[in-house]
Design an enzyme around this catalytic site. Structure first.
Site, short mmCIF file in Angstrom:
data_model
loop_
_atom_site.label_atom_id
_atom_site.label_comp_id
_atom_site.label_asym_id
_atom_site.label_seq_id
_atom_site.Cartn_x
_atom_site.Cartn_y
_atom_site.Cartn_z
N GLU A 1 26.12 -11.32 -5.18
CA GLU A 1 25.69 -9.79 -5.35
C GLU A 1 26.95 -8.93 -4.37
O GLU A 1 27.23 -8.13 -4.48
CB GLU A 1 24.86 -10.23 -4.26
CG GLU A 1 24.26 -8.57 -3.74
CD GLU A 1 23.14 -8.89 -2.30
OE1 GLU A 1 22.54 -7.89 -1.93
OE2 GLU A 1 22.90 -10.21 -1.82
N HIS A 2 27.85 -9.92 -3.99
CA HIS A 2 28.98 -9.62 -2.87
C HIS A 2 30.10 -11.15 -3.13
O HIS A 2 29.70 -12.41 -3.49
CB HIS A 2 28.87 -9.95 -1.51
CG HIS A 2 27.78 -8.71 -1.08
ND1 HIS A 2 26.50 -9.82 -0.87
CD2 HIS A 2 27.75 -7.77 -1.19
CE1 HIS A 2 25.03 -8.56 0.14
NE2 HIS A 2 26.30 -7.08 -0.18
N HIS B 1 20.96 -13.46 6.90
CA HIS B 1 19.63 -12.36 6.35
C HIS B 1 17.97 -13.01 6.14
O HIS B 1 17.67 -12.56 5.99
CB HIS B 1 20.56 -12.14 4.79
CG HIS B 1 20.70 -10.94 4.94
ND1 HIS B 1 20.61 -9.97 5.50
CD2 HIS B 1 22.18 -10.02 4.83
CE1 HIS B 1 21.39 -8.84 5.49
NE2 HIS B 1 22.70 -9.09 4.68
N HIS C 1 8.60 13.15 -42.72
CA HIS C 1 9.58 13.40 -41.97
C HIS C 1 10.83 13.56 -42.94
O HIS C 1 11.14 15.16 -42.99
CB HIS C 1 10.37 11.16 -41.12
CG HIS C 1 10.78 10.90 -40.00
ND1 HIS C 1 9.04 10.64 -40.06
CD2 HIS C 1 10.79 11.46 -39.12
CE1 HIS C 1 9.00 10.82 -38.52
NE2 HIS C 1 10.38 11.17 -37.80
N GLN D 1 0.74 -1.38 -0.62
CA GLN D 1 -0.28 -0.10 -0.14
C GLN D 1 0.65 1.40 0.23
O GLN D 1 0.62 2.43 -0.44
CB GLN D 1 -0.77 -0.46 1.18
CG GLN D 1 -0.25 0.49 2.18
CD GLN D 1 0.01 -1.00 3.19
OE1 GLN D 1 -0.34 -2.38 2.41
NE2 GLN D 1 0.31 -1.28 4.69
N ASP E 1 28.27 -3.10 3.66
CA ASP E 1 27.42 -3.31 4.39
C ASP E 1 26.94 -1.77 5.09
O ASP E 1 25.93 -1.01 4.61
CB ASP E 1 27.00 -4.22 5.12
CG ASP E 1 25.86 -5.30 4.06
OD1 ASP E 1 26.21 -5.15 3.19
OD2 ASP E 1 26.48 -6.95 4.88
N GLN F 1 26.44 -13.16 6.02
CA GLN F 1 25.28 -12.86 4.70
C GLN F 1 23.73 -14.59 4.93
O GLN F 1 22.53 -14.13 5.14
CB GLN F 1 25.48 -12.96 3.39
CG GLN F 1 26.53 -11.88 3.43
CD GLN F 1 26.02 -10.41 3.54
OE1 GLN F 1 25.06 -10.49 2.43
NE2 GLN F 1 26.61 -9.77 4.13
#
Length: 429
Positions: A328-329, A263, A421, A192, A362, A260
């Protein structure tokens, strides 16, 4: 005990492991998509009343404030622990120093024939920043999103964040907002809040871009609203790949893998090493260190289901595996890590050497921690100042310059069958 699989690289087993990882996020959840679509349409039609109704439904009660007053934000900073404020200020300084170097420049090219060409670069007008609440409240994400936006020249940053269970705002989030110059803060979360930012309500302004992490409903809303509004990226589960030789420290490797894995149960932690001894000692270290960690259950689930230790023959082979996975890392715990930087093409962020631990990125070092996941580092880049900029080109031609070019333009236009054109050029002469 954390169970993490060992795989000897042979051209087959590691390929099968990577294929399994690609499936971990699964296809778009149709049930979630249906729910999010309904929320989006309801907020689009009902505005703030709909946002508040969903907040009460999902959070159990309306928050203390809908928009957090500026004095409450300022008080959070004034009343915060000074050591925390100082640490955040140091992080802001590092993030600012790094990102200031990314700022693009407008340019103008005046040619000898009187033509003027150029590019105008400016910041977006208004950006929405989503910040999760509860146990997933990360003040560092505020820094990583707001600082580059400000450097880019974004005129207004609107933050949305869900309330705590007692209906109050998370004060650490407010501290980060105050330090980064966030302009307005609304207490709403979920799909929302994303819909409110995308379409605008009576109180929440419509934004040009939405950035920031969130749960599957937030991620789905961002994905569905892309095009109505720009977004940073659709992020998948966190991941790290550590490359290590026989001289690496298993204690460091284990700690970084688990940093990691904690997470999310879907997170992936991979060690690629040329040494089976390092592999075995890392497993021992994981099982020793995990016992004292607060998110032990999540770590063990991640390591068992979506993590592995790949044992290969050479460092070049390790680099090839890293480029294939595009993590990612990426940590390079080789004896001379800088020697391999040129070999590594696909990674969100690269950490070189045993003292460049991933959490340094991080929170503190300066490069952005909003990074591409799920192999998209092959073609996506980290969040940056450029993410908050837009570019317009401009062209000025003299009559003589257009006359010189007109035959070429007319020929190309007529080849494409676009006679209007061609006519737009012809009528000038």
């Amino acid at each position: 005990m954390a169970e993490i699989k060992k795989i000897f690289v042979n051209g087959k087993d590691e390929v099968e492991f990577f294929k399994q990882l690609e499936k971990r996020s699964g296809e778009t959840n149709k049930k979630v998509t249906a729910v999010v679509n309904e929320i989006i349409e309801t907020v689009r039609e009902g505005g703030d009343n709909a946002v508040k109704a969903y907040t009460e439904k999902f959070d159990g009660k309306l928050p203390e404030y809908y928009e957090v007053p500026r004095d409450v934000i300022n008080d959070a900073l004034t009343e915060a622990d000074q050591d925390f404020v100082d640490a955040m200020l140091n992080a802001v300084a590092n993030i600012t120093d790094f990102h200031q170097r990314q700022k693009s420049q407008s340019f103008i090219n005046a040619k000898d024939n009187g033509c003027i060409l150029g590019q105008k670069v400016r910041g977006l007008n208004r950006v929405g920043l989503y910040v999760p609440g509860g146990t997933a409240a990360y003040p560092s994400s505020v820094l990583m999103n707001a600082v580059p936006a400000k450097i880019a020249g974004v005129k207004e940053i609107i933050m949305v964040t869900p309330p705590l269970k007692d209906g109050t705002p998370n004060k650490d989030i407010l501290v980060a907002a105050a330090l980064c110059g966030v302009d307005r803060v609304f207490m709403s979360g979920g799909a929302q809040a994303i819909a409110a930012l995308a379409y605008g309500t009576e109180e929440i302004p419509k934004v040009d871009k939405i950035v920031g992490p969130g749960n599957i409903y937030v991620a789905t809303a961002k994905k569905l609203l892309y095009g109505v509004v720009d977004i940073d990226m659709v992020a998948g589960p966190s991941e790290i790949l550590v490359m290590a030789d026989e001289k690496a420290n298993p204690k460091f490797i284990a700690a970084d893998l688990m940093s990691q894995a904690e997470h999310d149960k879907l997170a992936s932690a991979i060690l690629v090493t040329t040494s089976e001894s390092i592999a075995d000692r890392t497993i021992e270290e994981i099982n020793r260190q995990v016992q004292s960690l607060s998110r032990k259950e999540i770590i063990e689930s991640s390591l068992e289901n979506y993590s592995a230790i790949l044992i290969c023959n050479t460092k070049d082979e390790a680099c090839d595996l890293a480029n294939r996975f595009a993590p990612e890392h990426l940590e390079v715990l080789f004896e001379n890590p800088m020697e391999y930087l040129g070999r590594l093409d696909n990674a969100g962020s690269i950490f070189l050497g045993q003292y460049a631990s991933e959490p340094l990125g991080d929170y503190y070092a300066g490069p952005n921690h909003v990074l591409p996941t799920s192999g998209t580092a092959r073609f996506f880049s980290p969040l940056s100042v450029n993410s908050f900029e837009k570019r317009s080109s401009f062209t000025y031609y003299t009559e003589d310059a257009l006359r010189e070019a007109k035959d070429d333009i007319v020929l190309i236009a007529e080849k494409e069958g676009l006679t209007a054109h061609a006519n737009a050029i012809k009528v000038r002469f």
